[in-house]
Design a protein around this motif. Structure first.
Motif, short mmCIF file in Angstrom:
data_model
loop_
_atom_site.label_atom_id
_atom_site.label_comp_id
_atom_site.label_asym_id
_atom_site.label_seq_id
_atom_site.Cartn_x
_atom_site.Cartn_y
_atom_site.Cartn_z
N ALA A 189 0.67 -1.25 -0.06
CA ALA A 189 -0.10 -0.01 0.11
C ALA A 189 0.77 1.28 -0.06
CB ALA A 189 -1.10 0.08 1.23
N TYR A 192 2.19 1.63 -3.64
CA TYR A 192 1.21 2.31 -4.45
C TYR A 192 0.40 3.61 -3.84
CZ TYR A 192 1.22 -2.29 -7.12
OH TYR A 192 1.79 -3.38 -7.73
N MET A 193 0.73 3.85 -2.79
CA MET A 193 0.32 5.37 -2.63
C MET A 193 1.12 6.23 -3.35
SD MET A 193 1.21 6.89 1.07
CE MET A 193 2.93 7.20 0.52
N TYR A 321 -10.75 -5.92 -11.09
CA TYR A 321 -9.96 -4.67 -11.06
C TYR A 321 -9.93 -4.05 -12.29
CZ TYR A 321 -5.45 -2.40 -9.80
OH TYR A 321 -4.42 -1.50 -9.42
N GLY A 360 -6.91 9.20 -2.00
CA GLY A 360 -6.01 8.22 -2.60
C GLY A 360 -5.02 7.84 -1.70
N THR A 364 -5.49 4.23 0.34
CA THR A 364 -4.54 2.89 0.02
C THR A 364 -3.68 2.64 1.07
OG1 THR A 364 -4.21 4.11 -2.19
CG2 THR A 364 -2.71 2.54 -1.34
N PHE A 420 -10.56 3.42 -2.83
CA PHE A 420 -8.98 3.44 -2.87
C PHE A 420 -8.42 2.60 -2.04
CE2 PHE A 420 -9.24 7.87 -5.13
CZ PHE A 420 -8.33 7.27 -6.31
N ALA A 421 -9.21 2.13 -1.19
CA ALA A 421 -8.61 0.97 -0.14
C ALA A 421 -8.36 -0.38 -0.67
CB ALA A 421 -9.48 0.53 1.09
N THR A 422 -8.57 -0.31 -2.31
CA THR A 422 -8.29 -1.83 -2.89
C THR A 422 -6.91 -1.87 -3.32
OG1 THR A 422 -8.90 -0.57 -4.98
CG2 THR A 422 -10.83 -1.51 -3.81
N GLN A 423 -6.15 -0.83 -3.27
CA GLN A 423 -4.97 -1.04 -3.96
C GLN A 423 -3.96 -1.94 -3.36
OE1 GLN A 423 -3.92 0.40 -6.95
NE2 GLN A 423 -5.84 1.15 -6.94
N GLY A 424 -3.93 -2.07 -2.12
CA GLY A 424 -3.07 -3.19 -1.36
C GLY A 424 -3.44 -4.46 -1.60
#
Length: 535
Positions: A189, A192-193, A321, A360, A364, A420-424
């Motif tokens: 995370a 990707y942040m 995704y 974001g 993230t 945006f919490a999905t990225q990790g």
């Protein structure tokens, strides 16, 4: 006994003529290979360096879209008086279509090169591939600064994508390898942040440098900052990526096999190294160019793709995704325009940009730490993806129903924070549902898929939809509704049989090669040896 002792002495002499200068030892009872000294990297240094590199690549994307670098077209009045434009668009007199091509031209190189670099990682040290990619990126960015027309800068932007491809495919597996077990998703995370924060810095950086020194200097300064990291990929002792063998281990194994030819001549029942592990000696003429055009490279890629596409967990994860990125991509392009038309926002760019950056970064990081708190498993990752995306979709969808701009901003901010919490978690699944040797390819294909079927077509399709219905509120509601299928697809993943394959042995990596790997997390030299043949 005497004969066996002589054979053992002969084998040792062939491998270790100078015991004080060698780290290899072979005898009739066991073969041991001591671990090499580890890199000076600590896991946190690795994470920081990869975050800086990731930040630089996205600063470049933000800079070329900024007013200071991108600029504006020349304008002429009816009386024939013309004012010179600014930036790239003004100097090359680009129309809006050509200007739009420049912002997405890097995608061409990225989509083509990502699978190639991922496939090459099986035969070329992955850390060296990152060095090659960053060198290509640096040269291409310098070329952007020296471009003289539309086609020259468009080609350079495509090559920028080629250079970026190696880093995108390989950085996440390196981070996952070296992150503490209880913080793997949090580290991903943090990495990707850098995407939203890099974009934001790019807007500011491009505006400041472009306005004061000219748009060409913005590219040249980026290249200067990237050069040390490109050089680091070549001069530093290469790190080992789980599932892949580096040159040092292959050299050691070759020496062991040479000695084993002496050992296996006896009748003491000892099994030879080549007999147990097969012929793994390095081939001649196996340079990077030779491997790139190796006929077996393509067949290996096809074989790996079949394995990847038969992994249901991976396919479901990427499909969700794609749907998710379809919405996010259109939001980033059309969001300010929709906000301006629906709510008469005078500073729509600033409001949407600032809100997206803050949500974001916070979203993230929150998603990564939440999955680690839940225990980072594939099943829990799917639960987090489906729940946060669904609730976030409800907030975003509801936001566009409000007539009050302040109510819209409050609900939309909460929705963005959740989605945006999905990225990790989504990248955690891509890394852990396949065996280690397939992780670079899984990241490459995931990146290719979400762009090719997600954010690349979403912007023009939403534009077509808006032209047809001519109502930005309805267009925004229809677009936001696609979050719900994304949440549904990830919900299906909860019920799939999932196995974390990140610790599985990879084909083509022998026990000798694994014994020559020093985990980065040890942080200091750890002499390890493993018997390869039992008496």
């Amino acid at each position: 006994m005497a004969g066996g002792q002589k054979q053992g002495e002969k084998a040792s002499a062939s491998v270790d003529p100078n015991p004080s200068a060698s780290t290899e030892m072979v005898d009739t009872n066991s073969v041991s290979i001591s671990a090499p000294n580890p890199s000076w990297f600590t896991p946190k240094r690795l994470l920081v360096i990869f975050c800086i590199i990731n930040m630089l690549t996205y600063i470049d994307r933000g800079a070329i879209a900024s007013n200071g670098v991108n600029g504006s077209r020349r304008t002429c009045t009816e009386s024939g008086e013309c004012t010179s434009g600014s930036g790239i668009q003004g100097e090359f007199n680009l129309n809006n279509f050509e200007d739009g091509v420049l912002s997405s031209a890097f995608m061409v190189g990225l989509l083509i090169a990502s699978p190639i670099f991922a496939s090459l990682a099986k035969s070329v040290n992955p850390f060296r591939l990152i060095g090659v990619g960053l060198s290509v990126w640096t040269l291409a960015v310098i070329g952007c600064g020296f471009s003289f027309n539309f086609w020259s800068i468009a080609i350079c932007r495509m090559v920028v994508g080629v250079g970026e491809a190696s880093f995108i495919s390989l950085a996440a597996p390196f981070i996952d390898d070296n992150a503490p077990v209880s913080q793997k998703t949090a580290w991903l995370a943090i990495f990707y942040m850098c995407i939203p924060s890099g974009y934001a810095l790019g807007y500011v950086y491009g505006g400041v440098v472009g306005s004061h020194f000219g748009w060409r200097y913005a590219f040249w300064v980026e290249a200067i900052f990237m050069i040390p990291f490109a050089v680091l990929g070549f001069v530093m002792k290469p790190l080992q990526l789980k599932g892949f063998a580096h040159a040092e281990s292959k050299k050691a194994l070759t020496s062991v096999e040479t000695a084993a030819t002496e050992v296996q001549g006896g009748n003491d029942g000892t099994m030879s190294v080549t007999e147990e592990f097969g012929d793994k000696s390095p081939k001649k003429n196996s340079g990077l160019i030779g491997r790139l055009f190796d006929r077996n490279q393509f067949s290996r890629f096809i074989k790996d793709m079949k394995v990847l596409l038969h992994e249901k967990v991976y396919v479901v994860n990427v499909l969700g995704y794609i749907a998710y990125n379809f919405v996010i991509g259109a939001y980033s392009y059309w969001g300010p325009k929709a906000g301006y038309n629906i709510y008469n926002m005078t500073d729509a760019d600033l409001i949407f940009g600032g809100m997206t950056i803050i949500c974001g970064i916070l979203g993230t990081l929150a998603g990564g730490f939440a999955l680690d708190f839940m225990t980072n498993t594939i099943s829990n990752a799917f639960k987090l993806l489906s729940v946060t995306t669904f609730i976030g979709a409800v907030f975003c969808f509801t936001a566009f129903w409000f007539k009050s701009m302040y109510a819209f901003l409050a609900f939309f901010a909460i929705g963005e924070l959740l989605v945006f919490a999905t990225q990790g978690p989504v990248n955690f699944i891509s890394l852990h549902c396949v065996k280690p040797s397939l992780r670079p390819l899984s990241m490459a294909i995931s990146t290719v898929s979400i762009h090719l079927f997600g954010d690349v077509p979403s912007s023009p399709l939403v534009g077509v939809l808006q032209d047809k219905i001519n109502n930005w509120r309805e267009t925004a509601l229809i677009l936001t509704a696609i979050f719900f299928p994304a949440a549904g697809i990830w919900f299906i993943g909860i019920f799939l049989h999932s196995v974390d394959r990140s610790n599985e042995d990879s084909e083509g990596v022998t026990r000798a090669e694994r014994s020559n790997t020093t985990p980065l997390l040890e942080g200091k030299a750890a002499e390890k040896s493993e018997p390869l043949a039992e008496p």
